[in-house]
Structure formats: structure tokens, C-alpha cells
Enzyme design. Structure first.
Site, mmCIF file in Angstrom:
data_model
loop_
_atom_site.group_PDB
_atom_site.id
_atom_site.type_symbol
_atom_site.label_atom_id
_atom_site.label_comp_id
_atom_site.label_asym_id
_atom_site.label_seq_id
_atom_site.Cartn_x
_atom_site.Cartn_y
_atom_site.Cartn_z
ATOM 1 N N GLY A 1 16.634 -2.583 -53.872
ATOM 2 C CA GLY A 1 18.025 -2.545 -54.294
ATOM 3 C C GLY A 1 18.989 -2.100 -53.207
ATOM 4 N N HIS A 2 20.265 -2.136 -53.535
ATOM 5 C CA HIS A 2 21.316 -1.811 -52.576
ATOM 6 C C HIS A 2 21.234 -0.349 -52.135
ATOM 7 C CE1 HIS A 2 23.005 -0.829 -56.554
ATOM 8 N NE2 HIS A 2 23.703 0.099 -55.923
ATOM 9 N N ASN A 3 21.528 -0.138 -50.861
ATOM 10 C CA ASN A 3 21.581 1.185 -50.226
ATOM 11 C C ASN A 3 20.220 1.848 -50.046
ATOM 12 O OD1 ASN A 3 24.355 0.834 -50.411
ATOM 13 N ND2 ASN A 3 24.589 2.206 -52.163
ATOM 14 N N SER B 1 19.841 3.099 -53.773
ATOM 15 C CA SER B 1 20.049 4.384 -53.099
ATOM 16 C C SER B 1 18.825 5.281 -53.076
ATOM 17 C CB SER B 1 21.234 5.141 -53.722
ATOM 18 O OG SER B 1 22.431 4.393 -53.578
#
Length: 360
Positions: free
Chosen positions: A258-260, A278
Site C-alpha cells: 500500500g501507499h507510503n 504507512s
């Protein structure tokens, strides 16, 4: 391509005996090996298979009596799987991609293609892309504006590299992977039911109808050197900062990052692993198939998680985890033993609760 036993042994850094100039053209399991195959029998369990096959040479375990097996030559492998790595590297011809830029590829005039690169038909390379020397790009790959691909990369059919993605040297990407898609990030004008549940762990106040507002992804993805990405992997771009994959990390098919997310060096992420936004993954972490990692948590260096493990809280460095939710592996084993005893325990409790006959 034929290889002599001498050449193979030198490539593996292994000892060999017998007719070292004997040539083989491929590798095979012992029982299926023909005269031009190198039989792979790195364990005594496979000795019988050599007799059923027709191999003249084999990779065997140290101390094997290869002459008694009817072989003309043998290579000795103290560590079988390591020998497999070297042997398959030697014998793998790789994909056929003609040198240069194919006339049916679409390359923006501002893109820079390194010396010795090979670009197959139907590849699309966007504005200001940089492709390193010796890179090989198979058909139907798209590389969006501003992406950077390091030297010696191999990107196979149908992969999608998003805008501003930065990839190091000796990168390998299997078909259908998507690197740099937007992250899955949405918000409601007022506190959503999801946010409320995370705070209360179950109770909800008044339920209101709300719509989701999109949070755009302004970051990209940064990938280090010697990284391998499996088929149909999805790595989301960061919201503001980049999603990062450390050097030497290997990602299996159908993994979603996922993002980050920050993944460290030399990690191993097996099939269908999902890492939520994250999360931070340390160095040398191994996540077996179908592991899940919650968002905004940290998994320490050298953690190993068994198949299907769901990690909801921070995991200390060096911990071996198993289960849903994740616990120490030895604790999970004890939990499973206790679960198997529950029916007998329930029967004993029911017997104790049975009313006594009158007069007792």
C-alpha cells in the site's frame, strides 16, 4: 547451448570428477533425465531416480558413489539449493528481446535510452524517462513520464511503471506488475464509522450517510538495487512521500504493498501478502504466503511470519510469528493444542454441571 561438466563446476565453485569434458544441454530430475541432461540428485533420496533415468552426469551430494550409479561424471554440491541457483542462472537463456528500439515501440523524444538497451514492440515510454544501459523491456510494457530505470533491468510483458517511479540497477519485473498506481486513500467530511470503530473497538454512535472524498497521490515509488517483483504485484505510490522498497528485496506474485509503505533491505514477501498503508517493514523480514500487515505499524528487522499470519501491532526485531492475530510461534502452537482439547474439556464441564440424583 551446451555446457561441459568442467564449465558448470567452475561456475558453481564446486568440485567435479569423471569425464569433465562431457557436455550437457539441460537439467532434469533424475528419473526424467536423458543422455544430454544433467540430473539433479543433491540428496541420497534421489539416487534411485538416476537408475531409472538415462543421465550420464549428475549433481550429487558430497561423498556420493557416482560410479556405482552408472554415471560418467559428477558435480558435488554441499548445499543443493545454492547449486540450483547457480545452475539455473547458467542455463537460463532469458527472454528473446532484440537489441535496440523496435520500430513499433513508442518512445517520447525526450526519453533517454542507455547503451545496449533492448526495447520490444508495443512498448510505450513517456516524457523524460531514463532507461539505464543494458536494460531489457519486453512487449506491451508502459513506462510513464519521469520514471527512472537503472542499468541491467529486465521488465517483462505487460508491466506498468507509473510516473516518477525510480528503480535501481539489476531490477527484475515479472509480467503484469503495476508499480506506482494511486494509493487507496479516502476521507469523509465528518468522522466516519471506520474512524469511530478504531477508537471505540466496537461501539458506534449515530450512523450517518456520508460519501468518500478522494485523497490524491502526489508521491511515487522508490525501489533499490537487485529487487525482484513477481507477476501481478501492485505497489501503490505514496500520498506525499514515496513508497520505498529496499535493495535486495524479493516480492512474490500477487503481493499488494500500500501507499507510503517502507520495506527494508533483503526482505522476502511471498504470494498474496498484503501490507497496508504507512506500515514500516525492517530489513531481512520474511512474510510467508497470505500474511497481512496492519497500517501504520512497524515490523522489526529479521522478523519471520508463517503463512496466513495477521500482524496487527508492532512486531519486535527477531520475533517469529504465527497465527491470527499474530503471536509468538511457540505460543500459537500451545494455543492450537489447547483448542484441540476444548471438546473434551467442554464434555467434562457439562458432566460436572449435571444435576445430582435426588438423595445424593
Amino acid at each position: 547451448m551446451a555446457h561441459t561438466i568442467r564449465d558448470i563446476a567452475q561456475a558453481l565453485g564446486a568440485e567435479a570428477e569423471g569425464e569433465l569434458d562431457l557436455a550437457v544441454r539441460g537439467a532434469a530430475e533424475p528419473q526424467a533425465a536423458g543422455p544430454d541432461d544433467l540430473a539433479l540428485a543433491m540428496d541420497p533420496r534421489y539416487a534411485e531416480g538416476i537408475a531409472r533415468g538415462r543421465a550420464r552426469a549428475a549433481v550429487v551430494w558430497p561423498g556420493a558413489d557416482w560410479r556405482a550409479m552408472g554415471l560418467k561424471a559428477a558435480i558435488f554440491a554441499p548445499r543443493g539449493r545454492l547449486a540450483m541457483a547457480g545452475l539455473t542462472r547458467l542455463m537460463d537463456p532469458g527472454p528473446e528481446i532484440a537489441p535496440g528500439v523496435h520500430p513499433m515501440a513508442v518512445v517520447d523524444p525526450s526519453a533517454v535510452i542507455g547503451a545496449g538497451a533492448a526495447i520490444a514492440p508495443f512498448v510505450v515510454i513517456g516524457r523524460d524517462v531514463r532507461i539505464g544501459p543494458g536494460a531489457r523491456i519486453a512487449s506491451h510494457v508502459s513506462i510513464a513520464e519521469g520514471a527512472r530505470i537503472g542499468a541491467g533491468a529486465l521488465i517483462l510483458q505487460g508491466a506498468r511503471i507509473g510516473a516518477r517511479v525510480s528503480i535501481g540497477e539489476r531490477f527484475i519485473c515479472q509480467p503484469g506488475a503495476v508499480i506506482g498506481a494511486d494509493g487507496f486513500s479516502f476521507v469523509t467530511p465528518e468522522k466516519s464509522g471506520v474512524e469511530e470503530i478504531r477508537e471505540t473497538l466496537g461501539s458506534r454512535a449515530e450512523i450517518k450517510g456520508q460519501s468518500w472524498t478522494r485523497i490524491h497521490s502526489l508521491g511515487a515509488v522508490t525501489i533499490g538495487d537487485d529487487v525482484e517483483i513477481g507477476a501481478n504485484v501492485c505497489i501503490d505510490r505514496g500520498t506525499i512521500r514515496d513508497t520505498v522498497i529496499g535493495s535486495g528485496t524479493k516480492v512474490d506474485n500477487l503481493v499488494h504493498i500500500g501507499h507510503n509503505v517502507q520495506v527494508g533491505r533483503d526482505c522476502l514477501l511471498c504470494g498474496q501478502v498484503g501490507i497496508a498503508g504507512s506500515a514500516r517493514i525492517g530489513d531481512r523480514v520474511v512474510l510467508a504466503g497470505q500474511c497481512g500487515v496492519n497500517d501504520n505499524i512497524f515490523v522489526g528487522d529479521d522478523v519471520i511470519a508463517g503463512g496466513g499470519t495477521k500482524i496487527f501491532t508492532n512486531a519486535p526485531a527477531g520475533r517469529v510469528l504465527l497465527g491470527y492475530p499474530a503471536v509468538k510461534m511457540e505460543t500459537h502452537v500451545e494455543i492450537q493444542k489447547a483448542l484441540r482439547r476444548l471438546p473434551r474439556l467442554a464434555a467434562r464441564v457439562a458432566a460436572l454441571e449435571r444435576p445430582l440424583p435426588e438423595g445424593e
